[in-house]
Design an enzyme around this catalytic site. Structure first.
Site, PDB file in Angstrom:
ATOM      1  N   SER A  31     -88.694  13.870 -72.345  1.00 31.90           N
ATOM      2  CA  SER A  31     -87.392  13.781 -72.999  1.00 31.90           C
ATOM      3  C   SER A  31     -86.914  12.347 -72.872  1.00 31.90           C
ATOM      4  O   SER A  31     -87.360  11.619 -71.969  1.00 31.90           O
ATOM      5  CB  SER A  31     -86.389  14.717 -72.312  1.00 31.90           C
TER       6      SER A  31
ATOM      7  N   TYR B 226     -82.147  18.533 -64.978  1.00 32.05           N
ATOM      8  CA  TYR B 226     -82.965  18.174 -66.144  1.00 32.05           C
ATOM      9  C   TYR B 226     -83.318  16.686 -66.104  1.00 32.05           C
ATOM     10  O   TYR B 226     -84.481  16.304 -66.269  1.00 32.05           O
ATOM     11  CB  TYR B 226     -82.203  18.512 -67.418  1.00 32.05           C
TER      12      TYR B 226
ATOM     13  N   LYS C  14     -87.157  15.493 -65.520  1.00 32.33           N
ATOM     14  CA  LYS C  14     -87.817  14.848 -66.655  1.00 32.33           C
ATOM     15  C   LYS C  14     -88.248  13.433 -66.291  1.00 32.33           C
ATOM     16  O   LYS C  14     -89.280  12.952 -66.761  1.00 32.33           O
ATOM     17  CB  LYS C  14     -86.910  14.854 -67.883  1.00 32.33           C
TER      18      LYS C  14
END
Length: 260
Positions: free
Chosen positions: A133, A146, A150
Site C-alpha cells: 500500500s 495498517y 504495511k
C-alpha cells in the site's frame, strides 16, 4: 522472466480478483486462494483457475496452498501475496486487531517465502509480488496497525530483494493509494482522503501491474503521485511529518478521524 504459472492470495475480490483475471487473460495458469470459499470458486470458474480456499496467513494454511499449487501447476513461477487486512482505528486499536494485521500483512509473506525460495533459488528464477500500500512507504492516518504492518510488508520485500536478487528471484511491491475495493468502502469517512489522487478500479491496478512484470521494477506505483510524496518524505522527514500532522488536525476538526 516470463510468468507461466501463478498463485494469487486474497483473490476472491478486489485487487486479487482483478490480478487473477488479468493473468488468466494473458495465458497464465493460476491458482486462486481466499478465505471466502464461494468467492474463490467463482473467480476460479470465470478464469479457468484452481480454487484452493483457506487461510494463507497461517503456517498450515499456506503449506496446504503451496502443496496444492505445486501439484496442479508443477512449478510456481510467481506468488502474488495479495491478501491483506485493515483492522482498528486510532491508538485504541485492540490487541487482537494488531495481531491479525501482523499475521496477514507480514507473516503471511514470510511463511510463503520460506516455502517458495528453496525451489526458486535452485531453479534460478521466481517472482514474489506483495500487494502492500502507499501506507507502506508513507503512512496511514487513523490506522496505526495498517500503516505499521504495511511498512513491514515493504521492508520484508526489500529484504528478500537484497538477499536473493543475484539468485534470480524478482521481488516487487504494489503500493497503491485508494482502490475501489470492499476495504476502501469500509473506510467510511476516510474514503475521501484515500481517494485524493483518484480511486482506481482493481482492474486499473491489475493492468498497471502487468507491465512491471516484464521490467522487474521493485516499487509498482499505480498512483504515480506516491513517488513524489515518498521523495518529499525522504528529503525532509520533519517537514513531511509536520504536513501530515496538519492534515490530521483538519480531519479531526471535520470529525473524520479521532484525536487520540
Amino acid at each position: 522472466m516470463p510468468v507461466a504459472t501463478a498463485v494469487v492470495t486474497g483473490a476472491g475480490s478486489g485487487i486479487g480478483k482483478a490480478l487473477a483475471e488479468r493473468l488468466a487473460i494473458e495465458g497464465v495458469r493460476v491458482v486462486v486462494n481466499d478465505l471466502d470459499a464461494t468467492a474463490a470458486a467463482a473467480v476460479a470458474a470465470s478464469t479457468g483457475a484452481l480454487a484452493v480456499p483457506g487461510d494463507a496467513a497461517t503456517e498450515a494454511g499456506v503449506e496446504l496452498l503451496h502443496a496444492a499449487a505445486v501439484a496442479h501447476l508443477d512449478t510456481i513461477d510467481a506468488w502474488f501475496a495479495n491478501a491483506g487486512v485493515d483492522a482498528g482505528r486510532g491508538l485504541q486499536t485492540a490487541e487482537s486487531e494488531w495481531a491479525a494485521s501482523w499475521e496477514v500483512n507480514v507473516m503471511a509473506h514470510v511463511r510463503a517465502a520460506r516455502l517458495l525460495l528453496p525451489d526458486w533459488v535452485e531453479r534460478g528464477s521466481g517472482r514474489f509480488v506483495v500487494t502492500a500500500s502507499a501506507a507502506g512507504v508513507l503512512t496511514m492516518l487513523g490506522a496505526p496497525a495498517y500503516a505499521v504492518t504495511k511498512h513491514g510488508a515493504v521492508a520484508f520485500a526489500e529484504w528478500l530483494a537484497t538477499t536473493y536478487r543475484h539468485r534470480g528471484v524478482v521481488v516487487q511491491a504494489i503500493c497503491p493509494q485508494g482502490v475501489d475495493t470492499p476495504m476502501l468502502r469500509r473506510a467510511g469517512a476516510l474514503q475521501d482522503m484515500l481517494s485524493h489522487d483518484q480511486a482506481l478500479t482493481p482492474a486499473d491496478v491489475a493492468d498497471m501491474v502487468w507491465s512491471p512484470l516484464h521490467d522487474d521494477r521493485f516499487l509498482v506505483l499505480p498512483h504515480p503521485e506516491v513517488a513524489s510524496y515518498a521523495a518529499a518524505r525522504g528529503g525532509d522527514r520533519d517537514r513531511w511529518l509536520a504536513g501530515m500532522n496538519r492534515l490530521q488536525q483538519r480531519l479531526e476538526q471535520q470529525q473524520v478521524l479521532p484525536g487520540e
